[in-house]
Design a protein around this motif. Structure first.
Motif, PDB file in Angstrom:
ATOM      1  N   ALA A   1      57.694 108.199   6.893  1.00 57.56           N
ATOM      2  CA  ALA A   1      57.627 109.128   8.027  1.00 57.56           C
ATOM      3  C   ALA A   1      56.220 109.170   8.605  1.00 57.56           C
ATOM      4  N   VAL A   2      55.209 109.186   7.743  1.00 54.79           N
ATOM      5  CA  VAL A   2      53.820 109.197   8.215  1.00 54.79           C
ATOM      6  C   VAL A   2      53.523 107.922   8.998  1.00 54.79           C
ATOM      7  N   ALA A   3      53.984 106.792   8.492  1.00 55.48           N
ATOM      8  CA  ALA A   3      53.772 105.527   9.201  1.00 55.48           C
ATOM      9  C   ALA A   3      54.445 105.539  10.568  1.00 55.48           C
ATOM     10  N   LEU A   4      55.654 106.078  10.634  1.00 54.98           N
ATOM     11  CA  LEU A   4      56.366 106.170  11.912  1.00 54.98           C
ATOM     12  C   LEU A   4      55.598 107.058  12.882  1.00 54.98           C
ATOM     13  N   LEU A   5      55.126 108.189  12.405  1.00 55.22           N
ATOM     14  CA  LEU A   5      54.386 109.111  13.263  1.00 55.22           C
ATOM     15  C   LEU A   5      53.130 108.458  13.821  1.00 55.22           C
ATOM     16  N   ARG A   6      52.419 107.744  12.976  1.00 61.39           N
ATOM     17  CA  ARG A   6      51.190 107.088  13.432  1.00 61.39           C
ATOM     18  C   ARG A   6      51.494 106.009  14.464  1.00 61.39           C
ATOM     19  N   SER A   7      52.644 105.346  14.312  1.00 57.95           N
ATOM     20  CA  SER A   7      53.030 104.330  15.305  1.00 57.95           C
ATOM     21  C   SER A   7      53.351 104.963  16.652  1.00 57.95           C
ATOM     22  N   GLU A   8      53.698 106.269  16.634  1.00 55.33           N
ATOM     23  CA  GLU A   8      53.988 106.999  17.862  1.00 55.33           C
ATOM     24  C   GLU A   8      52.745 107.641  18.476  1.00 55.33           C
ATOM     25  N   GLY A   9      51.620 107.471  17.805  1.00 49.96           N
ATOM     26  CA  GLY A   9      50.376 108.040  18.325  1.00 49.96           C
ATOM     27  C   GLY A   9      50.026 109.407  17.780  1.00 49.96           C
ATOM     28  N   VAL A  10      50.791 109.897  16.800  1.00 47.61           N
ATOM     29  CA  VAL A  10      50.483 111.188  16.170  1.00 47.61           C
ATOM     30  C   VAL A  10      49.446 110.953  15.081  1.00 47.61           C
ATOM     31  N   ASP A  11      48.401 111.757  15.058  1.00 46.68           N
ATOM     32  CA  ASP A  11      47.339 111.627  14.057  1.00 46.68           C
ATOM     33  C   ASP A  11      47.786 112.316  12.774  1.00 46.68           C
ATOM     34  N   ALA A  12      48.667 111.658  12.042  1.00 44.10           N
ATOM     35  CA  ALA A  12      49.201 112.202  10.793  1.00 44.10           C
ATOM     36  C   ALA A  12      48.660 111.393   9.618  1.00 44.10           C
ATOM     37  N   GLN A  13      48.371 112.088   8.534  1.00 37.70           N
ATOM     38  CA  GLN A  13      47.887 111.448   7.321  1.00 37.70           C
ATOM     39  C   GLN A  13      48.643 111.994   6.117  1.00 37.70           C
ATOM     40  N   GLY A  14      48.730 111.185   5.056  1.00 38.52           N
ATOM     41  CA  GLY A  14      49.389 111.615   3.841  1.00 38.52           C
ATOM     42  C   GLY A  14      50.376 110.567   3.353  1.00 38.52           C
ATOM     43  N   PRO A  15      51.201 110.937   2.390  1.00 41.75           N
ATOM     44  CA  PRO A  15      51.315 112.254   1.759  1.00 41.75           C
ATOM     45  C   PRO A  15      50.171 112.554   0.784  1.00 41.75           C
ATOM     46  N   PHE A  16      49.740 113.813   0.792  1.00 42.33           N
ATOM     47  CA  PHE A  16      48.658 114.266  -0.062  1.00 42.33           C
ATOM     48  C   PHE A  16      49.179 115.259  -1.095  1.00 42.33           C
ATOM     49  N   PRO A  17      48.605 115.252  -2.295  1.00 43.45           N
ATOM     50  CA  PRO A  17      48.960 116.288  -3.271  1.00 43.45           C
ATOM     51  C   PRO A  17      48.664 117.673  -2.703  1.00 43.45           C
ATOM     52  N   CYS A  18      49.609 118.587  -2.826  1.00 50.60           N
ATOM     53  CA  CYS A  18      49.479 119.900  -2.205  1.00 50.60           C
ATOM     54  C   CYS A  18      48.386 120.733  -2.854  1.00 50.60           C
ATOM     55  N   ASP A  19      48.103 120.503  -4.143  1.00 49.09           N
ATOM     56  CA  ASP A  19      47.158 121.385  -4.831  1.00 49.09           C
ATOM     57  C   ASP A  19      45.721 121.234  -4.336  1.00 49.09           C
TER      58      ASP A  19
END
Length: 331
Positions: free
Chosen positions: A231-249
């Protein structure tokens, strides 16, 4: 009901008392007693004059009211269940019925073009269920009532940070099966749109992992590999500055320090615990994605302090301000 406002271009806010078994009436009274709030918007209170007077007396404030809203008074527009006896300080079917009836009336006020946004004070989901709400929460009830089939998510806001959720009011045992790349991407796109509307030119989004240590390469679960990272890869391909997945803690420490503008969480408490620690006194929930601006304080009915006049206004004040901002953006 036939709410009225004076001829004006000022925003109009429909305000409900939430679950009257809890602190909602006290918070509503404190909110509208402040002349600064009446100066910001025409406020339509879904209650009777007697109910508002009683809530004001309990809160230790005075609320000027009448048939017309303006800087000098709020409009008391009634309720289908006004002045009905309701048990105080505990879950009650009567409280749930009143809360639901007022939400329905608030939507009707909006649909008639008589309000620009809705604010409701705290509800209790057990009471709503007793009263017949079959949906998992009020957000899904709103969507059903409005016939809205687009993406929705409860959005939680503290100053400088907004979160969205992939799942919300479901058992923890069902969360993993409800995580998919499609749902993660939808929650992130909605969050990106909302944060951009707040004035952030290019929102920086972080996406939570589901499992401890982000799954440790599949050792502790594969949702990160199978769904969240794609999902993060798809978002970045759409131009959304998304990063992760990151540990929530550790992610929310970075978010608190300003590294991100928004965080996509996988389930309710994953984000709510952090957000309430970061800003309980200003926490707001927005019914994200709906065509109606709706906001509420991000806390519960606090049955334990009902009738004491000590409920803190901060989150309700912030919900009012956020609803006002949304109404003005949509104008």
């Amino acid at each position: 009901m036939s709410p009225t406002t004076a001829p004006t271009t000022r925003p109009r806010i429909a305000l409900t008392l939430g679950d009257p078994s809890g602190i909602g009436p006290e918070l509503a009274a404190k909110l509208v007693a402040d002349p600064a709030n009446r100066a910001k918007a025409d406020i339509l209170v879904l209650a009777s004059a007697a109910e508002l007077d009683a809530a004001a007396a309990e809160a230790g404030v005075e609320v000027p009211h009448g048939p017309t809203a303006g800087p000098d008074a709020v409009a008391v527009v009634g309720s289908d269940l006004a002045d009905q006896p309701v048990a105080r300080g505990r879950v009650s079917v009567e409280g749930g019925r009143r809360a639901m009836a007022d939400l329905e009336s608030a939507l009707a006020v909006y649909e008639r073009g008589e309000a620009d946004a809705i604010v409701f004070t705290p509800l209790n989901k057990a009471a709503l269920s007793l009263a017949g709400m079959a949906h998992e929460d009020e957000l899904r009830w709103f969507a059903h009532r409005l016939g809205f089939t687009g993406t929705t998510s409860e959005l939680n806001l503290v100053p400088g940070l907004t979160t969205s959720r992939v799942t919300s009011h479901i058992p923890i045992s069902e969360v993993a099966s409800c995580i998919s790349a499609h749902k993660v991407a939808e929650a992130a796109r909605l969050l990106n749109t909302v944060v951009a509307a707040q004035g952030v030119e290019r929102p920086r989004l972080a996406v939570c992992a589901l499992n401890p240590h982000a799954g440790e390469g599949g050792k502790f679960g594969s949702e990160e590999i199978d769904h969240i990272a794609p999902a993060v890869a798809l978002l970045r391909s759409e131009g959304v500055d998304a990063q992760g997945p990151f540990p929530c803690d550790t992610l929310f420490i970075r978010a608190r320090e300003g590294e991100f503008d928004g965080v996509v969480t996988m389930y309710h408490d994953q984000g709510q615990i952090a957000m309430k620690l970061m800003g309980f006194e200003q926490g707001v929930t927005v019914q994200g994605g709906l065509p109606v601006p709706i906001a509420t304080p991000a806390h519960g009915t606090a049955y334990g302090i009902v009738g004491q006049g000590v409920a803190t206004l901060g989150p309700t004040q912030r919900a009012f301000d956020v609803a006002l901002e949304m109404a003005q953006r949509d104008a």
